[in-house]
Design an enzyme around this catalytic site. Structure first.
Site, PDB file in Angstrom:
ATOM      1  N   ASP A 110     -23.526  21.480 -26.135  1.00 26.40           N
ATOM      2  CA  ASP A 110     -24.745  21.840 -25.409  1.00 26.40           C
ATOM      3  C   ASP A 110     -25.950  22.016 -26.325  1.00 26.40           C
ATOM      4  OD1 ASP A 110     -23.045  21.917 -23.265  1.00 26.40           O
ATOM      5  OD2 ASP A 110     -23.540  23.963 -22.656  1.00 26.40           O
ATOM      6  N   HIS A 161     -28.949  19.376 -19.190  1.00 25.25           N
ATOM      7  CA  HIS A 161     -28.802  20.815 -19.455  1.00 25.25           C
ATOM      8  C   HIS A 161     -30.141  21.531 -19.250  1.00 25.25           C
ATOM      9  CE1 HIS A 161     -26.522  24.213 -20.770  1.00 25.25           C
ATOM     10  NE2 HIS A 161     -27.105  24.356 -21.948  1.00 25.25           N
ATOM     11  N   HIS A 165     -34.002  25.254 -21.161  1.00 27.66           N
ATOM     12  CA  HIS A 165     -32.889  26.200 -21.253  1.00 27.66           C
ATOM     13  C   HIS A 165     -33.218  27.582 -20.679  1.00 27.66           C
ATOM     14  CE1 HIS A 165     -29.265  28.152 -22.919  1.00 27.66           C
ATOM     15  NE2 HIS A 165     -28.800  26.925 -23.112  1.00 27.66           N
ATOM     16  N   HIS A 255     -21.586  23.922 -29.224  1.00 27.83           N
ATOM     17  CA  HIS A 255     -23.028  23.666 -29.284  1.00 27.83           C
ATOM     18  C   HIS A 255     -23.357  22.833 -30.528  1.00 27.83           C
ATOM     19  CE1 HIS A 255     -22.604  27.234 -26.740  1.00 27.83           C
ATOM     20  NE2 HIS A 255     -23.739  26.871 -26.175  1.00 27.83           N
TER      21      HIS A 255
END
Length: 287
Positions: A110, A161, A165, A255
């Site tokens: 991510d 995503h 964020h 990540h």
């Protein structure tokens, strides 16, 4: 005499009508040609590139730009059908695992792409000839399009995503849609196809995220194994969390951006061969 005058006027009228018909045909031909140029596939209208793009600047050539498929009134009738977002059922919770993959697992990364850490992840995946999923943030992806192309060229899945964020349930529905749409646009304009998967930042979902995601043709995917690598717990702890959580259909969260991800890159080099030696396949879902 009156009859003679009428007879003399008829050829004149016919000539005028013939001239009008010719002029009308020419105008119609030009109109049809203009319509064809505006809508025929392969001949899109040109538009100036956005500010800051490599093609922007004095003397830069106009870049063809296909109409967005994420607007309220999309012009998608001439796009190839496989590029249109599918109409999906609206889920009430995200997918946590993918049990239809046999004895295989899914590795996901991510927050990227990041020029410092994503290349290391890609290099390790390439060395072992496996595929993973990258859930990218639009504000990161827009400046790292070459990494997006590298992901796609290697057979990895590029998912959405959000743009910046945020915690989506705290936003108004219009803001949620904008976060998701903008990132899907970057992905589609870079790779030629829209993303088929979405992951909410922080794993924070609500009804609007599911509805908007389905409207944009994306399935929601969460995870079953959280490496907590964002806390930088140490390479060894990241490796152990993956190996302890290994199971058929498991989805691993890691990540490749959002901070110092050197531990995440190093851990992947350790646990990936370990998973393969235990007979696990590392694969990606197909929508």
């Amino acid at each position: 005499m009156d009859a003679f005058k009428k007879d003399q006027m008829i050829p004149g009228r016919r000539a005028v009508l013939r001239i009008a018909a010719v002029l009308g045909a020419v105008g119609l031909t030009r109109l049809l040609s203009a319509g064809e140029a505006a809508h025929t596939p392969g001949r899109p209208a040109t538009a100036s590139p956005p500010a800051g793009s490599p093609a922007a600047g004095p003397g830069a050539a106009a870049v063809p730009r296909r109409p967005s498929s994420y607007r309220l009134s999309p012009m998608t009738e001439f796009q190839p059908p496989e590029y249109r977002p599918a109409r999906l059922p609206v889920r009430r919770e995200p997918l946590l695992e993918l049990p239809d993959l046999g004895r295989s697992m899914v590795l996901t990364f991510d927050d990227g792409p990041d020029p410092h850490y994503t290349p290391g992840v890609l290099k390790t995946l390439r060395r072992h000839d496996v595929r993973a999923m990258f859930f990218v943030c639009g504000e990161m992806a827009t400046g790292q399009r070459d990494l997006l192309r590298e992901m796609a060229d290697d057979g990895h899945v590029v998912g959405n995503h959000s743009w910046s964020h945020p915690e989506l349930p705290k936003l108004r529905p219009g803001r949620i849609r904008a976060e998701m749409e903008r990132t899907s646009e970057v992905i589609e304009r870079t790779l030629g196809r829209p993303p088929a998967w979405f992951r909410a930042p922080y794993g924070a979902w609500n009804r609007h995220t599911f509805e908007i995601g389905a409207d944009l043709g994306m399935e929601p995917l969460a995870w079953t194994v959280d490496t907590l690598d964002w806390k930088s717990p140490g390479t060894g702890k990241i490796v152990r969390s993956v190996m302890d959580g290994a199971a058929p259909g498991a989805v691993v969260l890691s990540h490749d951006a959002g901070g110092d991800r050197s531990q995440s890159v190093a851990a992947l080099r350790n646990y990936l061969p370990g998973l393969l030696s235990q007979g696990y396949g590392i694969t990606v879902p197909r929508p």
